[in-house]
Design a protein around this motif. Structure first.
Motif, PDB file in Angstrom:
ATOM      1  N   ALA A 273      48.291  40.557  55.718  1.00 45.57           N
ATOM      2  CA  ALA A 273      48.934  39.941  54.563  1.00 45.57           C
ATOM      3  C   ALA A 273      48.336  40.498  53.280  1.00 45.57           C
ATOM      4  O   ALA A 273      47.289  41.149  53.291  1.00 45.57           O
ATOM      5  CB  ALA A 273      48.759  38.425  54.609  1.00 45.57           C
ATOM      6  N   TRP A 274      49.001  40.248  52.166  1.00 45.47           N
ATOM      7  CA  TRP A 274      48.405  40.552  50.872  1.00 45.47           C
ATOM      8  C   TRP A 274      47.228  39.601  50.653  1.00 45.47           C
ATOM      9  O   TRP A 274      47.350  38.392  50.867  1.00 45.47           O
ATOM     10  CB  TRP A 274      49.412  40.324  49.744  1.00 45.47           C
ATOM     11  N   VAL A 275      46.090  40.116  50.225  1.00 44.05           N
ATOM     12  CA  VAL A 275      44.911  39.301  49.938  1.00 44.05           C
ATOM     13  C   VAL A 275      44.527  39.546  48.481  1.00 44.05           C
ATOM     14  O   VAL A 275      44.197  40.662  48.090  1.00 44.05           O
ATOM     15  CB  VAL A 275      43.730  39.646  50.868  1.00 44.05           C
ATOM     16  N   ARG A 276      44.573  38.477  47.685  1.00 40.89           N
ATOM     17  CA  ARG A 276      44.336  38.577  46.241  1.00 40.89           C
ATOM     18  C   ARG A 276      43.080  37.791  45.875  1.00 40.89           C
ATOM     19  O   ARG A 276      42.911  36.651  46.305  1.00 40.89           O
ATOM     20  CB  ARG A 276      45.546  38.042  45.475  1.00 40.89           C
ATOM     21  N   MET A 277      42.204  38.394  45.064  1.00 40.13           N
ATOM     22  CA  MET A 277      40.936  37.774  44.691  1.00 40.13           C
ATOM     23  C   MET A 277      40.991  37.208  43.265  1.00 40.13           C
ATOM     24  O   MET A 277      41.301  37.929  42.316  1.00 40.13           O
ATOM     25  CB  MET A 277      39.796  38.797  44.772  1.00 40.13           C
ATOM     26  N   HIS A 278      40.649  35.924  43.148  1.00 44.04           N
ATOM     27  CA  HIS A 278      40.598  35.275  41.841  1.00 44.04           C
ATOM     28  C   HIS A 278      39.183  34.810  41.521  1.00 44.04           C
ATOM     29  O   HIS A 278      38.390  34.528  42.423  1.00 44.04           O
ATOM     30  CB  HIS A 278      41.517  34.055  41.842  1.00 44.04           C
ATOM     31  N   TYR A 279      38.898  34.712  40.208  1.00 48.16           N
ATOM     32  CA  TYR A 279      37.654  34.155  39.680  1.00 48.16           C
ATOM     33  C   TYR A 279      36.437  34.903  40.240  1.00 48.16           C
ATOM     34  O   TYR A 279      35.497  34.307  40.760  1.00 48.16           O
ATOM     35  CB  TYR A 279      37.561  32.657  39.985  1.00 48.16           C
ATOM     36  N   VAL A 280      36.487  36.221  40.094  1.00 44.45           N
ATOM     37  CA  VAL A 280      35.428  37.091  40.615  1.00 44.45           C
ATOM     38  C   VAL A 280      34.491  37.465  39.474  1.00 44.45           C
ATOM     39  O   VAL A 280      34.902  38.140  38.522  1.00 44.45           O
ATOM     40  CB  VAL A 280      36.031  38.361  41.252  1.00 44.45           C
ATOM     41  N   TYR A 281      33.240  37.044  39.564  1.00 43.09           N
ATOM     42  CA  TYR A 281      32.237  37.442  38.580  1.00 43.09           C
ATOM     43  C   TYR A 281      31.767  38.859  38.903  1.00 43.09           C
ATOM     44  O   TYR A 281      31.699  39.239  40.081  1.00 43.09           O
ATOM     45  CB  TYR A 281      31.045  36.483  38.620  1.00 43.09           C
ATOM     46  N   PRO A 282      31.413  39.655  37.897  1.00 39.34           N
ATOM     47  CA  PRO A 282      31.080  41.075  38.128  1.00 39.34           C
ATOM     48  C   PRO A 282      29.684  41.299  38.702  1.00 39.34           C
ATOM     49  O   PRO A 282      28.846  41.967  38.108  1.00 39.34           O
ATOM     50  CB  PRO A 282      31.226  41.688  36.728  1.00 39.34           C
ATOM     51  N   TYR A 283      29.419  40.745  39.885  1.00 41.15           N
ATOM     52  CA  TYR A 283      28.150  40.991  40.566  1.00 41.15           C
ATOM     53  C   TYR A 283      28.159  42.399  41.169  1.00 41.15           C
ATOM     54  O   TYR A 283      29.225  42.975  41.409  1.00 41.15           O
ATOM     55  CB  TYR A 283      27.934  39.976  41.686  1.00 41.15           C
ATOM     56  N   PRO A 284      26.995  42.965  41.447  1.00 41.55           N
ATOM     57  CA  PRO A 284      26.948  44.332  41.993  1.00 41.55           C
ATOM     58  C   PRO A 284      27.760  44.521  43.277  1.00 41.55           C
ATOM     59  O   PRO A 284      28.393  45.569  43.465  1.00 41.55           O
ATOM     60  CB  PRO A 284      25.450  44.555  42.251  1.00 41.55           C
ATOM     61  N   HIS A 285      27.771  43.522  44.178  1.00 38.10           N
ATOM     62  CA  HIS A 285      28.474  43.727  45.441  1.00 38.10           C
ATOM     63  C   HIS A 285      29.994  43.741  45.288  1.00 38.10           C
ATOM     64  O   HIS A 285      30.711  44.064  46.239  1.00 38.10           O
ATOM     65  CB  HIS A 285      28.063  42.662  46.472  1.00 38.10           C
ATOM     66  N   VAL A 286      30.496  43.423  44.081  1.00 39.14           N
ATOM     67  CA  VAL A 286      31.946  43.508  43.870  1.00 39.14           C
ATOM     68  C   VAL A 286      32.417  44.962  43.963  1.00 39.14           C
ATOM     69  O   VAL A 286      33.586  45.226  44.270  1.00 39.14           O
ATOM     70  CB  VAL A 286      32.327  42.856  42.525  1.00 39.14           C
ATOM     71  N   ASP A 287      31.507  45.921  43.731  1.00 42.38           N
ATOM     72  CA  ASP A 287      31.865  47.333  43.923  1.00 42.38           C
ATOM     73  C   ASP A 287      32.399  47.566  45.336  1.00 42.38           C
ATOM     74  O   ASP A 287      33.346  48.333  45.544  1.00 42.38           O
ATOM     75  CB  ASP A 287      30.653  48.235  43.683  1.00 42.38           C
ATOM     76  N   ARG A 288      31.785  46.910  46.320  1.00 45.90           N
ATOM     77  CA  ARG A 288      32.234  47.058  47.705  1.00 45.90           C
ATOM     78  C   ARG A 288      33.623  46.452  47.890  1.00 45.90           C
ATOM     79  O   ARG A 288      34.447  46.974  48.647  1.00 45.90           O
ATOM     80  CB  ARG A 288      31.217  46.393  48.644  1.00 45.90           C
ATOM     81  N   ILE A 289      33.900  45.348  47.188  1.00 40.65           N
ATOM     82  CA  ILE A 289      35.237  44.737  47.239  1.00 40.65           C
ATOM     83  C   ILE A 289      36.272  45.711  46.687  1.00 40.65           C
ATOM     84  O   ILE A 289      37.367  45.872  47.240  1.00 40.65           O
ATOM     85  CB  ILE A 289      35.254  43.417  46.429  1.00 40.65           C
ATOM     86  N   VAL A 290      35.922  46.382  45.590  1.00 43.95           N
ATOM     87  CA  VAL A 290      36.842  47.348  44.988  1.00 43.95           C
ATOM     88  C   VAL A 290      37.055  48.536  45.933  1.00 43.95           C
ATOM     89  O   VAL A 290      38.156  49.109  45.994  1.00 43.95           O
ATOM     90  CB  VAL A 290      36.317  47.804  43.611  1.00 43.95           C
ATOM     91  N   GLU A 291      36.039  48.907  46.691  1.00 36.77           N
ATOM     92  CA  GLU A 291      36.213  49.962  47.690  1.00 36.77           C
ATOM     93  C   GLU A 291      37.238  49.545  48.750  1.00 36.77           C
ATOM     94  O   GLU A 291      38.055  50.364  49.196  1.00 36.77           O
ATOM     95  CB  GLU A 291      34.873  50.282  48.362  1.00 36.77           C
TER      96      GLU A 291
END
Length: 510
Positions: A273-291
């Motif tokens: 399914a489409w998975v959408r992320m809300h209310y994400v603070y810019p912590y370092p591990h968010v780079d992995r989410i963007v990957e």
């Protein structure tokens, strides 16, 4: 001798089910709480009334985040009281019962946020369900309570009662949804550990309490199996998911999965399914989410509440990452060029000078955020920011907000114009036919870069697919035009949707 034929005695006629009205205010996180209450109402035999005229009592799930939201909640409570005389108040504003009682002393009961069991106790007391011979012996399940746990006894009506330990964590997912079937909000945690000067969420909802990854994944699995095509992951601070439970592992389909956003996102992405992320603070591990976004596993979309760009204002707000936001955004776009970034900002925070505001405008120009929302600062009772010096006059706030939105609108217009000529996936939310159109000729949907309810829309002409496309279908559309917020185009393909989850029932492949 022939015996006369007699009819069996008629079963006892059950009394009509009590009818409860429901008003849900506030953010998607509160919407999930409303869904849980509605699920329990249905499970216990209550009917949800569509209007005040049909309701014997009303539940109002309130918002208490900012002053306009508080006033909206108080107005809704008053309206419900005038109509029925029996009102149960829950939600964020319920954490401040004195404010409610000051305006509406005749409310029947008040509970805090995410207090499903408390709400149901009051409902049972106000409107007892007829216990027939056939249903009276069935146990009543309370959300958040494991099998065999005793129900909390109904309490005398009072403003607030103590919260139960079961109100967070591994709770039963709601069965009643307030969203259309094709998308759903999935709450992964409640509460917040931040101490932002303008916010009282930790005082209203407490510190963060995360759900186990297995509970979240099984809920998502059931949703996709039932035809949900878009999962919107929410929390007060989604990036901090699992910190409070030390990222412990839990079972999902025979595997152990950490309660960590990267692990959860990867597993959610496998559902198809489409998975959408809300209310994400810019912590370092968010780079992995963007990957993961760059790999096509989850949608290339981030809702990041930045709030401001001036380092001085951010420090006064007690916000993390002051002065590093632009570098972070550039890094994310290098990893995933297709990334859509949405954010919200506060204009006119105490102490904000014209120089600070200009820094915010310069940041908008440099960051080129796709979707932007803003509101003027307003005092929230008990927020630390109320004591800060340098209050900005209302006229200045409004003038700055107008300038901010002018820049944001121009940037949005330019970003959307870049999509003209492309063929994009669009999920259909509703029909938009004119009186002279054949049914299903005109459609309204969203791209992967548009969250439901807050972002822009795509207005489509169905063309040769008129009458064949249903709400919830994901189509391919050629974008032919754009304006400041929306896109316009025509459907060119109706591909079959094939999630990686067995489907319950028949959905026609779409």
């Amino acid at each position: 001798m022939t015996q006369p034929v007699t009819s069996p005695p008629a079963p006892p006629t059950a009394a009509p089910a009590p009818r409860v009205g429901f008003i849900s205010l506030g953010c998607p996180k509160a919407l999930v709480d409303s869904e849980r209450i509605l699920t329990q109402l249905r499970a216990e035999g209550y009917e949800v009334a569509p209007s005040y005229e049909d309701a014997q009592a009303v539940i109002v799930n309130t918002c208490g985040f900012i002053t306009p939201a508080i006033e909206e909640s108080l107005s809704a409570i008053g309206e419900a009281l005038d109509a029925t005389g029996k009102v149960i108040v829950t939600g964020c504003l319920g954490e401040r019962p004195e404010k409610i009682m000051e305006r509406h002393p005749k409310v029947s009961a008040i509970t805090g946020s995410e207090a499903v069991d408390d709400v149901m106790g009051y409902v049972r007391e106000l409107l007892p369900v007829d216990q027939s011979a056939f249903t009276g012996l069935l146990p009543v399940a309370a959300p958040g309570m494991r099998a065999g746990a005793a129900l909390p006894a109904a309490q005398p009506l009072q403003p607030v009662i103590e919260r139960e330990d079961t109100r967070h964590g591994d709770v039963f997912a709601p069965e009643v949804r307030l969203t259309p079937r094709h998308y759903a909000y999935v709450k992964v945690a409640e509460g917040c550990n931040h101490t932002c000067a303008f916010c009282i969420i930790p005082k209203l909802r407490g510190l963060q309490v995360s759900r186990d990854a297995g509970a979240v994944l099984y809920e998502a699995y059931r949703l996709v199996a039932g035809g949900t095509k878009e999962l919107v992951v929410i929390a007060q601070d989604t990036s901090a998911y699992g910190v409070d439970i030390r990222h412990r592992e839990s079972e999902f389909q025979g595997e152990q999965v950490r309660a960590h956003l990267t692990d959860l996102a990867e597993k959610l992405g496998e559902l198809g399914a489409w998975v959408r992320m809300h209310y994400v603070y810019p912590y370092p591990h968010v780079d992995r989410i963007v990957e993961l976004m760059a790999q096509g596993k989850i949608l290339p979309y981030l809702d990041v509440p930045l709030q401001h760009a001036s380092p001085k204002v951010l420090r006064a707000m007690r916000r993390p990452g002051a002065g590093k936001q632009l570098d972070t955004i550039r890094r994310w776009r290098e990893i995933c060029p297709e990334l859509t970034i949405r954010s919200t900002f506060i204009v006119g925070f105490p102490g904000e000078t014209e120089e600070d505001f200009q820094q915010l405008l310069d940041f908008l120009e440099d960051a080129q955020l796709d979707r932007v929302g803003a509101f003027t600062y307003s005092e929230v009772p008990e927020a630390d920011a109320n004591a800060l010096p340098g209050a900005v006059p209302e006229a200045v706030k409004e003038e700055r907000l107008a300038r901010f939105m002018e820049v944001a609108q121009r940037i949005s217009s330019g970003r959307l114009a870049q999509k003209v000529g492309r063929v994009m996936d669009v999920i259909i939310d509703e029909y938009n036919d004119n009186e002279d159109d054949a049914p299903g000729t005109r459609l309204i949907g969203r791209t992967k870069g548009d969250a439901p309810g807050i972002d822009g829309q795509v207005y489509l002409y169905a063309g040769e697919f008129a009458g064949q496309i249903k709400v919830g279908d994901i189509v391919r559309a050629r974008i032919e035009d754009s304006d400041e917020y929306d896109l316009f185009g025509e459907v060119v393909e109706r591909p079959e949707w094939k999630p990686n989850v067995p489907q319950l029932g028949h959905f026609g492949g779409h």
